[in-house]
Motif scaffolding. Structure first.
Motif, PDB file in Angstrom:
ATOM      1  N   GLY A  34       0.840  -1.202   0.000  1.00  0.00           N
ATOM      2  CA  GLY A  34       0.000   0.000   0.000  1.00  0.00           C
ATOM      3  C   GLY A  34       0.864   1.237   0.000  1.00  0.00           C
ATOM      4  N   LEU A  35       0.622   2.156  -0.925  1.00  0.00           N
ATOM      5  CA  LEU A  35       1.421   3.369  -1.016  1.00  0.00           C
ATOM      6  C   LEU A  35       1.329   4.193   0.260  1.00  0.00           C
ATOM      7  CD1 LEU A  35       0.667   4.492  -4.694  1.00  0.00           C
ATOM      8  CD2 LEU A  35       2.771   3.468  -3.809  1.00  0.00           C
ATOM      9  N   MET A  36       2.492   4.641   0.744  1.00  0.00           N
ATOM     10  CA  MET A  36       2.594   5.475   1.942  1.00  0.00           C
ATOM     11  C   MET A  36       1.883   4.848   3.143  1.00  0.00           C
ATOM     12  SD  MET A  36       4.587   7.815   1.087  1.00  0.00           S
ATOM     13  CE  MET A  36       4.463   8.821   2.554  1.00  0.00           C
ATOM     14  N   ASN A  37       1.986   3.530   3.274  1.00  0.00           N
ATOM     15  CA  ASN A  37       1.398   2.883   4.442  1.00  0.00           C
ATOM     16  C   ASN A  37       2.203   3.227   5.687  1.00  0.00           C
ATOM     17  OD1 ASN A  37       3.440   0.530   5.008  1.00  0.00           O
ATOM     18  ND2 ASN A  37       3.071   0.416   2.795  1.00  0.00           N
ATOM     19  N   ASP A  38       1.589   3.048   6.851  1.00  0.00           N
ATOM     20  CA  ASP A  38       2.215   3.437   8.119  1.00  0.00           C
ATOM     21  C   ASP A  38       3.549   2.720   8.338  1.00  0.00           C
ATOM     22  OD1 ASP A  38       0.143   5.121   8.649  1.00  0.00           O
ATOM     23  OD2 ASP A  38      -0.958   3.682   9.903  1.00  0.00           O
ATOM     24  N   LEU A  39       3.616   1.460   7.965  1.00  0.00           N
ATOM     25  CA  LEU A  39       4.845   0.693   8.160  1.00  0.00           C
ATOM     26  C   LEU A  39       5.984   1.258   7.317  1.00  0.00           C
ATOM     27  CD1 LEU A  39       5.946  -1.739   9.698  1.00  0.00           C
ATOM     28  CD2 LEU A  39       5.298  -3.184   7.767  1.00  0.00           C
TER      29      LEU A  39
END
Length: 471
Positions: free
Chosen positions: A77-82
């Motif tokens: 996922g783009l710019m995910n928290d991880l």
């Protein structure tokens, strides 16, 4: 299906293991946010070789699992928290189970697993298949995990598992090797604290040996012999520590080639072959020195024989060639015209030059040419040793000059008869290059000579071995 998942049994408390891991990560300088190229190379190589979208390398520090190197996290996922924070709570990561068990973990389909299907990595990030292996440092302590992730179900072969484990061993071993040769010495201090093979134990054993009336009379062991034995065992300690890192490389790389993970030889395999060759050569050199130092008991006696100094210098250079190349140095010998054969103690002159060159190789910045020039002034043999660098100029590394001058200044032959224990105790904290310098200086003094550091900040500094020539 997942396998295996268990925790190792030992007598250490959880708190003790946590403290040991946190201390190791700190002393390995892994807390800082600096980029570590060897880890990036490992994650990229694994992802490309296994054709898997995500590969991560991280460390468990306190209550957080911190990602030190990642490849392909945007696939979750783009710019995910991880991807943004590069960290996750320890109870939410699969890597915790790898680190606790000191073993690999395979999950072929998290959606079918009653335990991992409820994990945040499955529910929020869509992770379906997982393979993680432990990152283990020199003392067997697991500090982190190298892991691959896919968003679809996947079967991992034994070949995949072996490849990931070998890569984990390789990248940690290479990082530890680099830490040993960098200016800061937190990792070296940590190694010294951990090693049971300490110089104090060895010295105690030597003293017990020499005090045993059934083996040798203590009246025959003078202070000079005691001093050289203590220095010798300190060198044995350092050499043994340095031996463990290239040994790990040899085992890891040979395993890769034996299992034919890459198929026919390609550029990566050729690179591994070179690592095996260089590490093997370095191991042979270190083992040879350990063997010689173990027989140091006859070092007090002088045996004068005709010595071809040019030939001896070439032998020393040949024995140090691989060691120098691994630190991007070259060695060059020159000798003034005229007499080349002098009456000297061959082995002691050889050791004097050998350990002085190690001092320079260890203490100099990479990319230099170490020059050795042999000459005769009256009845004195002179061996000049210095470094030339393409952009740093001539001379011993300036940041090392104060330490070397202090070591040579504090070296007083009168201390060989007084306060030996106190003197050698203060040397236990010396780095490898300083112990080599002291050992070389002792051997020079034993032959009636000395080692001096001459020069200036403008012209550069050089070591000079001065040795009387026996008639």
């Amino acid at each position: 299906m997942r396998k295996p998942l268990f925790c190792i049994w030992n007598n250490e408390s959880i708190e003790l293991r946590e403290n040991q891991r946190n201390l190791a990560i700190q002393n390995l300088n892994l807390i800082s946010e600096r980029i570590i190229p060897i880890f990036d190379e490992a994650t990229q190589t694994v992802a490309n070789s296994l054709n898997i979208p995500v590969c991560c390398l991280g460390f468990l520090l306190g209550e957080e699992y911190q990602l030190k190197s990642v490849y392909g996290l945007s696939n979750l996922g783009l710019m995910n928290d991880l991807a943004k924070t590069r960290k996750i709570e320890r109870q939410n990561t699969f890597a915790t189970h790898v680190i606790d068990s000191h073993n690999y973990l395979v999950i072929e389909n998290t959606l079918c697993d009653p335990f991992f299907s409820q994990n945040i990595l499955t529910q929020h990030y869509g992770i379906v298949s997982y393979l993680g292996v432990p990152l283990t440092i020199f003392n067997g302590l697991c500090i982190g995990c190298l892991e691959v992730i896919d968003t679809t179900a996947r079967k991992f072969t034994l070949q995949d598992i072996n490849f990931l484990m070998i890569t984990a061993r390789w990248c940690v071993a290479e990082y530890e090797r680099n830490e040993l040769i960098t200016p800061h010495n937190n990792f070296i201090k940590y190694c010294n604290n951990y090693q049971n093979f300490s110089s104090d134990i060895l010295i105690d054993n030597v003293e017990n040996f020499t005090s045993s009336p059934s083996l040798i009379s203590s009246n025959n062991i003078n202070d000079s012999e005691k001093y050289i034995r203590q220095l010798s065992f300190q060198l044995l300690n350092k050499l043994t520590q340095k031996l463990s890192i290239p040994l790990t490389s040899v085992i890891g790389m040979s395993s890769v080639l034996k299992q034919e993970i890459y198929g026919k030889l390609n550029s990566k395999q050729l690179e591994y072959l070179q690592i095996i060759h260089d590490s093997g050569q370095e191991m042979v050199t270190l083992v040879d020195e350990i063997t010689k130092l173990a027989n140091i008991k006859t070092e007090i006696n002088l045996e004068f024989v005709p010595v071809d100094l040019e030939n001896l210098g070439k032998q020393v250079i040949k024995s140090l060639e691989t060691f120098a190349v691994s630190r991007e140095h070259s060695l060059r010998l020159s000798i003034e015209p005229g007499e080349k054969i002098w009456k000297l103690d061959r082995e002691k002159v050889k050791k004097t030059l050998y350990y002085l060159l190690i001092t320079i190789i260890e203490g100099s910045r990479t990319g230099g040419e170490i020059q050795i020039h042999i000459s005769q002034k009256m009845q004195t043999l002179k061996i000049n040793c210095w470094v030339t660098h393409p952009w740093l100029g001539d001379g011993i590394s300036f940041e090392k000059i104060n330490a070397y001058e202090c070591a040579l200044k504090n070296y007083d032959s009168s201390l060989l008869q007084n306060n030996i224990d106190k003197k050698t105790s203060s040397q236990n904290s010396y780095e490898y290059d300083l112990i080599c310098l002291l050992f070389s200086t002792y051997l020079a003094h034993l032959q009636g000579g000395n080692i001096s550091l001459q020069g200036s900040p403008e012209s550069g500094y050089r070591f000079i071995i001065s040795m009387p020539i026996s008639k």
